[in-house]
Design an enzyme around this catalytic site. Structure first.
Site, mmCIF file in Angstrom:
data_model
loop_
_atom_site.group_PDB
_atom_site.id
_atom_site.type_symbol
_atom_site.label_atom_id
_atom_site.label_comp_id
_atom_site.label_asym_id
_atom_site.label_seq_id
_atom_site.Cartn_x
_atom_site.Cartn_y
_atom_site.Cartn_z
ATOM 1 N N ARG A 63 0.733 -1.279 -0.075
ATOM 2 C CA ARG A 63 -0.013 -0.049 0.058
ATOM 3 C C ARG A 63 0.768 1.354 -0.065
ATOM 4 N NH1 ARG A 63 -5.209 -2.171 3.932
ATOM 5 N NH2 ARG A 63 -6.312 -2.777 1.975
ATOM 6 N N GLY A 117 -13.163 -4.297 0.108
ATOM 7 C CA GLY A 117 -14.553 -3.699 0.211
ATOM 8 C C GLY A 117 -15.006 -2.765 -0.801
ATOM 9 N N LYS A 124 -20.161 -18.221 -0.431
ATOM 10 C CA LYS A 124 -21.701 -17.927 -0.236
ATOM 11 C C LYS A 124 -22.368 -16.959 -1.065
ATOM 12 C CE LYS A 124 -21.731 -19.240 4.663
ATOM 13 N NZ LYS A 124 -21.964 -18.839 5.874
ATOM 14 N N GLY A 168 -11.864 -9.675 -1.902
ATOM 15 C CA GLY A 168 -11.696 -10.814 -1.077
ATOM 16 C C GLY A 168 -10.551 -11.724 -1.491
#
Ligand code: AMP
Length: 400
Positions: A38, A381, A201, A358
């Site tokens: 980063r 996110g 999911k 993710g």
């Protein structure tokens, strides 16, 4: 230059105090930064500010101190890494930057060509509340504002949103590259567009699936979430991960796709095991004949062939989520095969490919192709919210 948001070249930086919103939320162990990715992403913007005779004053969050001063979350521990990566002198302005007269004097006294880091923005409760008064204090420390933290752009916080509205504001070079890549992936993509969505999911990706079916030409569903779709079509999935209570949601998504002319590509065969462990016994089944006592842990070779054929017809691929439980061999087989195919089509100039969110980055790294897609976003996110079609407050605030 961009049509939609302001870029660094549109700001006058000469002699200016440049408040640079970065993402210095890097992993630290025993007081040392263990992954400086980063920080590296900020380097081009920092160099540009210094080259154009501006003073770079970095604002960032670090961990979750919840609005309180907590030495565990002090940004002082990343200063050395910023100095090492940027090869520039770095000064630190401690907690009391909230006392703007003291911090302002320290900024004025700092020599040309140095980088200043302000203490963790989240030490102040107003940060996460997007408090205008806190943003005004921040604004009084600078002349212009540059946001180079796409990974924090999904949050409307004082340093990402309110502050951008108080000063001349622009996207930094990393933010610009990210936004341009995302625009090429889903904003104004070359058609046909294929989206690949995997992962565990359906429940965590309902908004994402709903948005994609209205935008892409084909949606590949793999991973554990495909089981819910197979179940919703009346197929048996044995002991596989499956959210049976979401069968209606899965059917609604399939109907929406049908109306929008988006083809849904579900697995046609699957790798089944009886235990989730490395190199255990596996069997290949058609999805209409899954063993009652087995678990689907990867999609099968015929499914991969079908997906790769869809990729051959596509000009753009966007990807989130592995199509199998890739952390354990051999359930990484399909994810690796598809990743390599996407990389090859990209390398041969047939495809614009964008991946992220993710576990996708680690799955692509595992396949050895992380650097071979057109763009891989490490912003978890923010990338997912962008794929969900939600406006990102930190980006909206930079719009012209
Ligand atoms: P996500 O964070 O939603 O992208 O989910 C990633 C996780 O999904 C990884 O840890 C994979 O192991 C898991 N996963 C993928 N396919 C399956 C599957 N068929 N059964 C169980 N877990 C899976």
């Amino acid at each position: 230059m961009s049509d939609s948001f302001k870029t660094l070249d549109e700001l006058d930086l000469t002699g200016k105090r440049v408040l640079l919103r970065g993402d210095l939320n890097v992993p630290v162990a025993d007081g040392k930064v263990t992954d400086a990715t980063r920080i590296e992403r900020l380097v081009p913007t920092i160099r540009e500010i210094v080259k154009r005779d501006g003073k770079a004053i970095i604002l960032s969050h670090f961990g979750r101190p919840k609005g309180k001063v907590d030495p565990e979350f002090s940004l002082e521990q990343v200063c050395e890494a910023v100095a090492n990566v940027t090869k520039l002198p770095v000064g630190f302005i401690a907690t009391d930057w909230i006392d703007v007269s003291e911090a302002g004097a320290a900024i004025d006294d700092a020599p040309e060509g140095c980088v200043l880091i302000l203490e963790n923005t989240r030490f102040h409760p107003g940060e996460e509340e997007n408090d205008v008064e806190l943003a005004e204090r921040m604004a009084s420390l600078g002349d212009v504002y540059v946001n180079d933290a796409f990974s924090a752009a999904h949050r409307a916080h004082a340093s990402t949103e309110a502050l951008a509205r108080l000063l001349p504001a622009a996207a930094g070079l990393a933010m610009q590259a990210e936004l341009e890549a995302l625009e090429a992936g889903l904003g104004k993509p070359k058609k046909p567009v294929v989206a690949i969505v995997g992962g565990a999911k359906v429940s965590s990706k309902i908004d994402l699936l709903e948005n994609l079916v209205s935008k892409v030409d084909a949606l590949v569903i793999g991973g554990g979430m495909a089981n819910t779709f197979l179940y919703a079509q009346g197929l048996g999935v044995g002991k596989s991960l499956c959210e049976k209570d979401l069968a209606d949601t899965a059917r609604r998504i399939m109907e929406k796709a049908d109306k929008a002319n988006c083809a849904i590509i579900l697995p046609i065969d699957a790798v089944v095991a009886w235990e989730f462990k490395a190199n255990t016994k596996t069997m290949l089944y058609g999805v209409d004949a899954i063993a009652n006592d087995g678990m689907i842990l990867d999609i099968g070779p015929s499914s991969v062939e079908r997906i790769n054929a869809a990729i051959d017809d596509a000009k753009t691929v966007i990807w989130n989520g592995p199509v199998g439980a890739f952390e354990i061999a051999p359930f990484d087989t399909a994810t690796v095969a598809i990743a390599k195919h996407v990389a090859k089509r990209t390398h041969d100039g047939h495809l614009v490919s964008v991946g992220g969110g993710g576990d996708t980055v680690s799955a692509l790294a595992h396949a050895g192709v992380k650097d071979q897609l057109t763009y891989v976003s490490t912003a978890g996110g923010a990338f997912l919210e962008w794929m969900e079609g939600k406006p990102l407050p930190g980006v909206e605030a930079l719009k012209k």
